[in-house]
Write a protein that holds these residues in place. Structure first.
Motif, PDB file in Angstrom:
ATOM      1  N   GLU A 189       0.859  -1.194   0.000  1.00 59.25           N
ATOM      2  CA  GLU A 189       0.000   0.000   0.000  1.00 59.25           C
ATOM      3  C   GLU A 189       0.892   1.240   0.000  1.00 59.25           C
ATOM      4  OE1 GLU A 189      -3.367   2.054  -0.346  1.00 59.25           O
ATOM      5  OE2 GLU A 189      -3.314  -0.132  -0.237  1.00 59.25           O
ATOM      6  N   PRO A 190       0.818   2.082  -1.053  1.00 62.37           N
ATOM      7  CA  PRO A 190       1.723   3.243  -1.123  1.00 62.37           C
ATOM      8  C   PRO A 190       1.321   4.364  -0.173  1.00 62.37           C
ATOM      9  CG  PRO A 190       0.291   3.203  -3.041  1.00 62.37           C
ATOM     10  CD  PRO A 190      -0.005   1.954  -2.249  1.00 62.37           C
ATOM     11  N   ALA A 191       2.327   5.005   0.397  1.00 63.49           N
ATOM     12  CA  ALA A 191       2.127   6.179   1.249  1.00 63.49           C
ATOM     13  C   ALA A 191       2.109   7.421   0.362  1.00 63.49           C
ATOM     14  CB  ALA A 191       3.259   6.269   2.267  1.00 63.49           C
ATOM     15  N   PRO A 192       1.638   8.548   0.864  1.00 62.87           N
ATOM     16  CA  PRO A 192       1.612   9.767   0.051  1.00 62.87           C
ATOM     17  C   PRO A 192       3.007  10.278  -0.315  1.00 62.87           C
ATOM     18  CG  PRO A 192       0.443  10.097   2.142  1.00 62.87           C
ATOM     19  CD  PRO A 192       0.996   8.724   2.154  1.00 62.87           C
ATOM     20  N   SER A 193       4.015   9.983   0.524  1.00 63.58           N
ATOM     21  CA  SER A 193       5.384  10.416   0.234  1.00 63.58           C
ATOM     22  C   SER A 193       6.355   9.390   0.817  1.00 63.58           C
ATOM     23  CB  SER A 193       5.663  11.792   0.830  1.00 63.58           C
ATOM     24  OG  SER A 193       5.686  11.716   2.241  1.00 63.58           O
ATOM     25  N   GLU A 194       7.614   9.448   0.371  1.00 65.36           N
ATOM     26  CA  GLU A 194       8.596   8.486   0.868  1.00 65.36           C
ATOM     27  C   GLU A 194       8.830   8.660   2.369  1.00 65.36           C
ATOM     28  OE1 GLU A 194      12.974   6.631  -0.132  1.00 65.36           O
ATOM     29  OE2 GLU A 194      12.442   8.546  -1.027  1.00 65.36           O
ATOM     30  N   ALA A 195       8.811   9.907   2.837  1.00 67.82           N
ATOM     31  CA  ALA A 195       9.045  10.176   4.259  1.00 67.82           C
ATOM     32  C   ALA A 195       7.943   9.578   5.136  1.00 67.82           C
ATOM     33  CB  ALA A 195       9.140  11.674   4.493  1.00 67.82           C
ATOM     34  N   ALA A 196       6.729   9.467   4.606  1.00 64.04           N
ATOM     35  CA  ALA A 196       5.601   8.958   5.383  1.00 64.04           C
ATOM     36  C   ALA A 196       5.423   7.442   5.244  1.00 64.04           C
ATOM     37  CB  ALA A 196       4.318   9.659   4.951  1.00 64.04           C
ATOM     38  N   ALA A 197       6.236   6.799   4.432  1.00 64.22           N
ATOM     39  CA  ALA A 197       6.069   5.372   4.162  1.00 64.22           C
ATOM     40  C   ALA A 197       6.491   4.522   5.355  1.00 64.22           C
ATOM     41  CB  ALA A 197       6.873   4.982   2.931  1.00 64.22           C
ATOM     42  N   ASP A 198       5.701   3.498   5.641  1.00 64.23           N
ATOM     43  CA  ASP A 198       6.011   2.547   6.710  1.00 64.23           C
ATOM     44  C   ASP A 198       6.720   1.340   6.115  1.00 64.23           C
ATOM     45  OD1 ASP A 198       4.835   4.030   8.741  1.00 64.23           O
ATOM     46  OD2 ASP A 198       2.858   3.135   8.374  1.00 64.23           O
ATOM     47  N   GLU A 199       7.787   0.889   6.792  1.00 63.86           N
ATOM     48  CA  GLU A 199       8.514  -0.291   6.334  1.00 63.86           C
ATOM     49  C   GLU A 199       7.751  -1.554   6.708  1.00 63.86           C
ATOM     50  OE1 GLU A 199      12.417  -0.206   7.990  1.00 63.86           O
ATOM     51  OE2 GLU A 199      13.026   1.513   6.791  1.00 63.86           O
ATOM     52  N   GLN A 200       7.767  -2.530   5.797  1.00 64.41           N
ATOM     53  CA  GLN A 200       7.154  -3.826   6.054  1.00 64.41           C
ATOM     54  C   GLN A 200       8.163  -4.906   5.695  1.00 64.41           C
ATOM     55  OE1 GLN A 200       3.294  -4.442   4.350  1.00 64.41           O
ATOM     56  NE2 GLN A 200       2.703  -2.314   4.654  1.00 64.41           N
ATOM     57  N   GLU A 201       8.135  -5.991   6.444  1.00 65.90           N
ATOM     58  CA  GLU A 201       9.078  -7.078   6.176  1.00 65.90           C
ATOM     59  C   GLU A 201       8.619  -7.889   4.974  1.00 65.90           C
ATOM     60  OE1 GLU A 201      11.368  -9.678   9.204  1.00 65.90           O
ATOM     61  OE2 GLU A 201       9.559 -10.825   8.667  1.00 65.90           O
ATOM     62  N   LEU A 202       9.553  -8.170   4.079  1.00 68.80           N
ATOM     63  CA  LEU A 202       9.314  -9.015   2.914  1.00 68.80           C
ATOM     64  C   LEU A 202      10.239 -10.219   3.030  1.00 68.80           C
ATOM     65  CD1 LEU A 202       9.422  -6.217   0.191  1.00 68.80           C
ATOM     66  CD2 LEU A 202       7.383  -7.281   1.138  1.00 68.80           C
ATOM     67  N   ARG A 203       9.659 -11.417   2.955  1.00 65.50           N
ATOM     68  CA  ARG A 203      10.447 -12.644   3.022  1.00 65.50           C
ATOM     69  C   ARG A 203      10.293 -13.365   1.693  1.00 65.50           C
ATOM     70  NH1 ARG A 203      11.755 -13.599   8.294  1.00 65.50           N
ATOM     71  NH2 ARG A 203      11.970 -15.839   8.099  1.00 65.50           N
ATOM     72  N   LEU A 204      11.391 -13.506   0.961  1.00 69.64           N
ATOM     73  CA  LEU A 204      11.366 -14.116  -0.372  1.00 69.64           C
ATOM     74  C   LEU A 204      12.203 -15.396  -0.370  1.00 69.64           C
ATOM     75  CD1 LEU A 204      11.975 -10.842  -2.364  1.00 69.64           C
ATOM     76  CD2 LEU A 204       9.867 -12.131  -2.339  1.00 69.64           C
ATOM     77  N   ARG A 205      11.535 -16.531  -0.637  1.00 69.29           N
ATOM     78  CA  ARG A 205      12.257 -17.801  -0.717  1.00 69.29           C
ATOM     79  C   ARG A 205      12.675 -18.042  -2.156  1.00 69.29           C
ATOM     80  NH1 ARG A 205      11.500 -22.924  -2.276  1.00 69.29           N
ATOM     81  NH2 ARG A 205       9.296 -22.617  -2.672  1.00 69.29           N
ATOM     82  N   GLU A 206      13.955 -18.303  -2.343  1.00 75.95           N
ATOM     83  CA  GLU A 206      14.456 -18.590  -3.681  1.00 75.95           C
ATOM     84  C   GLU A 206      14.008 -19.997  -4.065  1.00 75.95           C
ATOM     85  OE1 GLU A 206      18.621 -18.487  -6.213  1.00 75.95           O
ATOM     86  OE2 GLU A 206      18.577 -17.742  -4.158  1.00 75.95           O
TER      87      GLU A 206
END
Length: 101
Positions: A39-56
């Motif tokens: 879900e995009p935030a209105p600006s980069e400064a307001a963006a919340d980090e979320q964990e992404l786990r990618l299995r090769e």
């Protein structure tokens, strides 16, 4: 497993479920694609980090990233088909885990 074109497939893990697959030459490339679906935030400064786990795919490696997405205006020289607002994303690698399944 590496495909003929050099790309590898990475499955996005969410609570043990692997419903989405992203491809890229590197894990970061696949993580950026996955982050753009957040879900995009209105600006980069307001963006919340979320964990992404990618299995090769074909291995027991899980690449862990923090990802965030935000909306930005399209550049002035963008093609006509591009929307006025686009989603940008960034990721930061946190590490690698090995599955013991």
């Amino acid at each position: 497993m590496v495909r003929e074109d050099g790309k590898r497939n990475f499955a996005l893990r969410q609570g043990g479920d692997e419903s989405s697959v992203f491809s890229g030459n590197t894990p970061r490339q696949a993580a950026l694609k996955a982050a753009r679906r957040l879900e995009p935030a209105p600006s980069e400064a307001a963006a919340d980090e979320q964990e992404l786990r990618l299995r090769e795919k074909g291995t027991d490696k899980v690449h862990i990233y923090e990802g965030w997405a935000w909306e930005e205006e399209a550049p002035d020289d963008s093609p006509n088909w591009m929307p006025d607002d686009i989603t940008e994303a960034n990721v930061s690698k946190k590490g690698i885990e090995h599955l013991e399944e």
